[in-house]
Design a protein around this motif. Structure first.
Motif, PDB file in Angstrom:
ATOM      1  N   ALA A 147       7.991   5.179  -2.005  1.00 34.55           N
ATOM      2  CA  ALA A 147       7.873   4.375  -3.300  1.00 34.55           C
ATOM      3  C   ALA A 147       8.365   5.086  -4.473  1.00 34.55           C
ATOM      4  CB  ALA A 147       6.336   4.169  -3.709  1.00 34.55           C
ATOM      5  N   VAL A 148       9.301   4.198  -5.172  1.00 39.41           N
ATOM      6  CA  VAL A 148       9.967   4.752  -6.414  1.00 39.41           C
ATOM      7  C   VAL A 148      10.616   3.556  -7.216  1.00 39.41           C
ATOM      8  CG1 VAL A 148      12.207   5.053  -5.121  1.00 39.41           C
ATOM      9  CG2 VAL A 148      11.846   6.430  -7.124  1.00 39.41           C
ATOM     10  N   ASP A 149      10.431   3.704  -8.429  1.00 37.00           N
ATOM     11  CA  ASP A 149      11.163   2.569  -9.183  1.00 37.00           C
ATOM     12  C   ASP A 149      12.620   3.077  -9.689  1.00 37.00           C
ATOM     13  OD1 ASP A 149      11.041   0.170 -10.677  1.00 37.00           O
ATOM     14  OD2 ASP A 149      11.086   1.381 -12.299  1.00 37.00           O
ATOM     15  N   VAL A 150      13.298   2.095  -9.937  1.00 36.80           N
ATOM     16  CA  VAL A 150      14.813   2.453 -10.273  1.00 36.80           C
ATOM     17  C   VAL A 150      14.798   3.200 -11.603  1.00 36.80           C
ATOM     18  CG1 VAL A 150      14.924   0.223 -11.761  1.00 36.80           C
ATOM     19  CG2 VAL A 150      16.990   1.332 -10.818  1.00 36.80           C
ATOM     20  N   THR A 151      13.668   3.126 -12.423  1.00 37.55           N
ATOM     21  CA  THR A 151      13.757   3.624 -13.816  1.00 37.55           C
ATOM     22  C   THR A 151      13.622   5.132 -13.578  1.00 37.55           C
ATOM     23  OG1 THR A 151      11.267   3.164 -14.050  1.00 37.55           O
ATOM     24  CG2 THR A 151      13.129   1.882 -15.104  1.00 37.55           C
ATOM     25  N   GLN A 373      10.626  -3.749  -5.431  1.00 38.36           N
ATOM     26  CA  GLN A 373       9.901  -3.313  -6.627  1.00 38.36           C
ATOM     27  C   GLN A 373       8.710  -2.667  -5.916  1.00 38.36           C
ATOM     28  OE1 GLN A 373       9.495  -7.261  -8.036  1.00 38.36           O
ATOM     29  NE2 GLN A 373       7.791  -8.171  -6.703  1.00 38.36           N
ATOM     30  N   VAL A 374       8.044  -1.764  -6.829  1.00 36.87           N
ATOM     31  CA  VAL A 374       6.919  -0.852  -6.402  1.00 36.87           C
ATOM     32  C   VAL A 374       5.532  -1.704  -6.866  1.00 36.87           C
ATOM     33  CG1 VAL A 374       5.622   1.061  -6.813  1.00 36.87           C
ATOM     34  CG2 VAL A 374       8.169   1.151  -6.832  1.00 36.87           C
ATOM     35  N   THR A 375       4.749  -1.623  -5.884  1.00 36.20           N
ATOM     36  CA  THR A 375       3.225  -2.200  -6.278  1.00 36.20           C
ATOM     37  C   THR A 375       2.285  -1.329  -6.192  1.00 36.20           C
ATOM     38  OG1 THR A 375       4.115  -4.164  -4.821  1.00 36.20           O
ATOM     39  CG2 THR A 375       1.842  -3.938  -5.252  1.00 36.20           C
ATOM     40  N   PHE A 376       1.397  -1.537  -7.239  1.00 33.35           N
ATOM     41  CA  PHE A 376       0.014  -0.641  -7.543  1.00 33.35           C
ATOM     42  C   PHE A 376      -0.991  -1.575  -6.708  1.00 33.35           C
ATOM     43  CE2 PHE A 376      -3.549   0.211  -9.720  1.00 33.35           C
ATOM     44  CZ  PHE A 376      -3.763   1.699  -9.706  1.00 33.35           C
ATOM     45  N   GLY A 377      -1.576  -0.782  -5.623  1.00 32.81           N
ATOM     46  CA  GLY A 377      -2.756  -1.316  -5.050  1.00 32.81           C
ATOM     47  C   GLY A 377      -2.047  -2.512  -4.246  1.00 32.81           C
ATOM     48  N   ASP A 378      -2.991  -3.775  -4.297  1.00 32.95           N
ATOM     49  CA  ASP A 378      -2.660  -4.890  -3.375  1.00 32.95           C
ATOM     50  C   ASP A 378      -2.036  -6.087  -4.453  1.00 32.95           C
ATOM     51  OD1 ASP A 378      -3.311  -3.934  -1.014  1.00 32.95           O
ATOM     52  OD2 ASP A 378      -5.429  -4.561  -1.419  1.00 32.95           O
ATOM     53  N   ALA A 379      -1.774  -5.785  -5.797  1.00 34.05           N
ATOM     54  CA  ALA A 379      -1.458  -6.941  -6.541  1.00 34.05           C
ATOM     55  C   ALA A 379      -0.394  -6.684  -7.498  1.00 34.05           C
ATOM     56  CB  ALA A 379      -2.805  -7.427  -7.217  1.00 34.05           C
ATOM     57  N   THR A 380      -0.455  -5.525  -8.418  1.00 36.37           N
ATOM     58  CA  THR A 380       0.409  -5.295  -9.534  1.00 36.37           C
ATOM     59  C   THR A 380       1.944  -4.878  -9.230  1.00 36.37           C
ATOM     60  OG1 THR A 380      -1.774  -5.127 -10.825  1.00 36.37           O
ATOM     61  CG2 THR A 380       0.111  -4.801 -11.974  1.00 36.37           C
ATOM     62  N   THR A 465      -9.675   7.833   0.369  1.00 40.10           N
ATOM     63  CA  THR A 465      -9.517   6.465   0.022  1.00 40.10           C
ATOM     64  C   THR A 465      -9.050   6.543  -1.569  1.00 40.10           C
ATOM     65  OG1 THR A 465     -11.677   6.634  -1.032  1.00 40.10           O
ATOM     66  CG2 THR A 465     -11.543   5.824   1.240  1.00 40.10           C
ATOM     67  N   GLY A 466      -8.706   5.580  -2.259  1.00 37.32           N
ATOM     68  CA  GLY A 466      -8.155   5.435  -3.346  1.00 37.32           C
ATOM     69  C   GLY A 466      -7.002   4.532  -3.927  1.00 37.32           C
ATOM     70  N   SER A 467      -6.497   4.441  -4.900  1.00 36.73           N
ATOM     71  CA  SER A 467      -5.500   3.708  -4.998  1.00 36.73           C
ATOM     72  C   SER A 467      -4.312   4.077  -4.379  1.00 36.73           C
ATOM     73  CB  SER A 467      -5.308   3.435  -6.615  1.00 36.73           C
ATOM     74  OG  SER A 467      -6.379   3.134  -7.378  1.00 36.73           O
ATOM     75  N   GLU A 468      -3.468   3.157  -4.073  1.00 39.13           N
ATOM     76  CA  GLU A 468      -2.184   3.197  -3.228  1.00 39.13           C
ATOM     77  C   GLU A 468      -0.965   2.770  -4.058  1.00 39.13           C
ATOM     78  OE1 GLU A 468      -2.738   1.915   0.579  1.00 39.13           O
ATOM     79  OE2 GLU A 468      -3.779   3.673   1.375  1.00 39.13           O
ATOM     80  N   PHE A 469       0.156   3.371  -4.035  1.00 39.31           N
ATOM     81  CA  PHE A 469       1.316   2.873  -4.517  1.00 39.31           C
ATOM     82  C   PHE A 469       1.970   2.711  -3.434  1.00 39.31           C
ATOM     83  CE2 PHE A 469      -0.181   5.354  -8.095  1.00 39.31           C
ATOM     84  CZ  PHE A 469       0.008   4.334  -9.091  1.00 39.31           C
ATOM     85  N   THR A 470       2.562   1.409  -3.306  1.00 38.67           N
ATOM     86  CA  THR A 470       3.601   1.086  -2.037  1.00 38.67           C
ATOM     87  C   THR A 470       4.633   0.175  -2.416  1.00 38.67           C
ATOM     88  OG1 THR A 470       2.243  -0.850  -1.472  1.00 38.67           O
ATOM     89  CG2 THR A 470       1.391   1.039  -0.456  1.00 38.67           C
ATOM     90  N   GLY A 471       5.414  -0.089  -1.636  1.00 36.63           N
ATOM     91  CA  GLY A 471       6.505  -1.024  -1.497  1.00 36.63           C
ATOM     92  C   GLY A 471       5.783  -2.225  -1.135  1.00 36.63           C
ATOM     93  N   ARG A 472       6.359  -3.274  -1.425  1.00 33.53           N
ATOM     94  CA  ARG A 472       5.943  -4.739  -1.236  1.00 33.53           C
ATOM     95  C   ARG A 472       5.586  -5.143   0.288  1.00 33.53           C
ATOM     96  NH1 ARG A 472       4.428  -8.905  -3.999  1.00 33.53           N
ATOM     97  NH2 ARG A 472       5.064  -7.977  -6.015  1.00 33.53           N
ATOM     98  N   ALA A 473       6.578  -4.565   0.870  1.00 34.22           N
ATOM     99  CA  ALA A 473       6.620  -4.948   2.489  1.00 34.22           C
ATOM    100  C   ALA A 473       7.344  -4.039   3.208  1.00 34.22           C
ATOM    101  CB  ALA A 473       6.879  -6.398   2.741  1.00 34.22           C
ATOM    102  N   TRP A 474       7.251  -3.985   4.326  1.00 31.17           N
ATOM    103  CA  TRP A 474       7.998  -3.306   5.875  1.00 31.17           C
ATOM    104  C   TRP A 474       8.878  -4.347   6.192  1.00 31.17           C
ATOM    105  CZ3 TRP A 474       8.893   1.788   7.377  1.00 31.17           C
ATOM    106  CH2 TRP A 474       9.464   1.934   8.514  1.00 31.17           C
ATOM    107  N   SER A 475      10.104  -4.144   6.037  1.00 29.14           N
ATOM    108  CA  SER A 475      11.047  -5.271   6.726  1.00 29.14           C
ATOM    109  C   SER A 475      12.302  -5.053   7.400  1.00 29.14           C
ATOM    110  CB  SER A 475      11.211  -6.457   5.682  1.00 29.14           C
ATOM    111  OG  SER A 475      12.099  -7.433   6.202  1.00 29.14           O
ATOM    112  N   GLY A 476      12.195  -5.062   8.552  1.00 32.02           N
ATOM    113  CA  GLY A 476      13.665  -4.799   9.249  1.00 32.02           C
ATOM    114  C   GLY A 476      14.200  -3.410   9.194  1.00 32.02           C
TER     115      GLY A 476
END
Length: 485
Positions: A147-151, A373-380, A465-476
């Motif tokens: 996980a990383v953002d372009v900025t 885009q990077v996602t915080f937890g499951d939503a943001t 446990t705890g908050s996770e930063f992830t990519g939006r999806a794993w895809s191909g």
């Protein structure tokens, strides 16, 4: 000025496109760790690109600094003999002491070995990267799940520009950036591409992986002034005449094409035990110590090492001269195969005019991300004109980046990101000091509320446990949020 890869050459590509798949939601490398092809050792790669001509003349990259903006580096054998330093950790893992600077993915470690790995500073035996005496500075921006953002990448490039002369004996002359998004705004306005252009304007050669899309080159390889690298398959020999373009290697897009081709299939470098790649792709292990990977990432690392050999011989070469050297030192493209040839590179630099095109960088940060885009937890999700800390104006950043004022001590664009100087060395590696973050994340939550301590790297998997930063999806084979090519 760019060259295009002809359809005839592309038709000769034999390598099969690979897809890296796995159970973790993440967004990092489209590097493939599973090709069954004959492994190419770095000694084989060096002979294939004729780096032996440089070694015979005494050129090993000494005195040249190379910044690796990637997923970090771990102090495995081959990266502890004194020529590796850890710059600031700008990743979302920088707030976890046990993860600070460390590569939990395996990508950065693999590339570091290709570029400047060495077993000893005093002997010519053992493991050697392409430029074993270059000074490599690792800037971690990608987490163990990628996980990383372009900025964050923009901030890392700005840091390199502003700190390129921190080590007068090893000024940073090269950035290796094996990262790309599918953003398609114009190269002139794209902020990520503009960060690259500013680095080139400061005298730093930015080597960018073309991407593993098999077709369109990714951003910022589509920018105005990087050295764009595609991959070849050595086909189990050290004779470059039988090399073909890897089918996974991006070729062209929006009028931009690769500058140079280098070996990038099944390249053997250093293994990072317990990393994501090591855990989910055990078949890529070569013995207990090594690991093979395929991608334009690996090809870019080969070119970065070769450029260090060139810049040791020609320390006053301009970025345009260095770029043309990768073409075979001929502005008229006499080397029609565009395959990296160090022996040819070492010829005297041509007398060329420096390209002044630069762009504006005032476009959209969101468009620079493309669909990732990077996602915080499951939503943001991190979207819009902001970075991980809050609103960010691209025009204001572009002005600061141009004037080399984006960084002030440990702060980038007014955000406290890292420490302000070099801390104690560990495991043979110098380290930039870290720093705790304050304020609020893009999610609206205070950084102090994020349960950093609730997750720990156990060696093979995330625990706790705890908050996770992830990519939006794993895809191909693509990691959502960005790609490590």
């Amino acid at each position: 000025m760019r060259r295009t890869v002809t359809a005839a050459i592309l038709a000769g590509a034999l390598a099969a496109t690979g897809s890296a798949v796995g159970p973790a939601p993440a967004m990092a490398a489209t590097t493939d760790w599973t090709f069954p092809a004959t492994a190419a050792t770095l000694a084989d790669v060096a002979r294939s690109i004729r780096a032996d001509a440089a070694y015979a003349a005494g050129y090993t990259g000494k005195g040249v600094g190379i910044a690796l903006i990637d997923t970090g580096v771990v102090p495995v054998s081959g990266l502890t003999s004194g020529n590796i330093a850890n710059g600031p950790d700008l990743s979302l893992e920088s707030q976890v002491p046990s993860l600070l600077r460390y590569d939990g993915y395996g990508h950065g470690t693999h590339l570091a070995g290709i570029i400047a790995g060495r077993d000893s500073a005093t002997t010519a035996t053992g493991f050697r990267g392409i430029a074993p005496d270059a000074k490599l500075i690792s800037l971690k921006v990608g987490m163990s799940n990628g996980a990383v953002d372009v900025t964050q990448v923009m901030a890392a490039i700005d840091w390199v520009v502003e700190h390129r002369n921190d080590d007068p004996k090893n000024p940073i002359r090269i950035i290796n950036l094996s990262y790309g998004t599918d953003g398609t705004q114009s190269a002139e306005s794209d902020p990520l591409g503009y960060a690259v252009s500013n680095a080139v304007a400061a005298g730093i050669n930015v080597v960018v992986a073309a991407g593993n899309t098999g077709s369109r080159i990714t951003n910022p390889a589509t920018g105005v002034r990087p050295i764009v690298v595609g991959s070849t398959d050595p086909r189990g020999t050290t004779n470059p005449a039988d090399d073909v373009i890897s089918a996974f290697s991006a070729a062209d897009g929006r009028g931009i094409a690769v500058d140079v081709l280098a070996p990038g299939r099944s390249v053997v470098s250093l293994r990072n035990p317990g990393s994501f790649a090591d855990t989910f792709y055990p078949s890529a292990r070569v013995g207990d110590r090594y690991f093979k990977g395929s991608g334009t990432s690996q090809a870019a690392a080969v070119v970065s090492g070769a450029l260090a050999l060139y810049l040791q011989k020609y320390p006053n070469a301009t970025t345009e001269q260095a770029r043309l050297a990768t073409w075979g030192n001929n502005p008229q493209y006499a080397n029609t195969q565009w395959k990296l040839n160090v022996a040819t590179m070492l010829q005297p630099p041509p007398n060329v005019t420096l390209t002044t095109a630069r762009g504006t960088g005032t476009g959209s940060i969101q468009k620079a991300r493309g669909t990732t885009q990077v996602t915080f937890g499951d939503a943001t999700a991190l979207t819009g004109e902001r970075d991980i800390f809050g609103p960010l104006s691209a025009p204001a950043w572009a002005f600061a980046s141009t004037t080399q004022t984006a960084w002030n001590g440990g702060s980038w664009m007014g955000r406290v990101y890292t420490g302000t100087g070099w801390g104690p060395a560990t495991n043979g590696q110098a380290n930039w000091a870290g720093r705790a973050w304050s304020g609020r994340a893009w999610s609206g939550r205070a950084w102090s509320d994020v349960a950093w301590a609730g997750r720990a790297w156990s060696g093979r998997a995330w625990s706790g446990t705890g908050s996770e930063f992830t990519g939006r999806a794993w895809s191909g084979g693509s990691w959502s949020g960005a790609r490590w090519e």
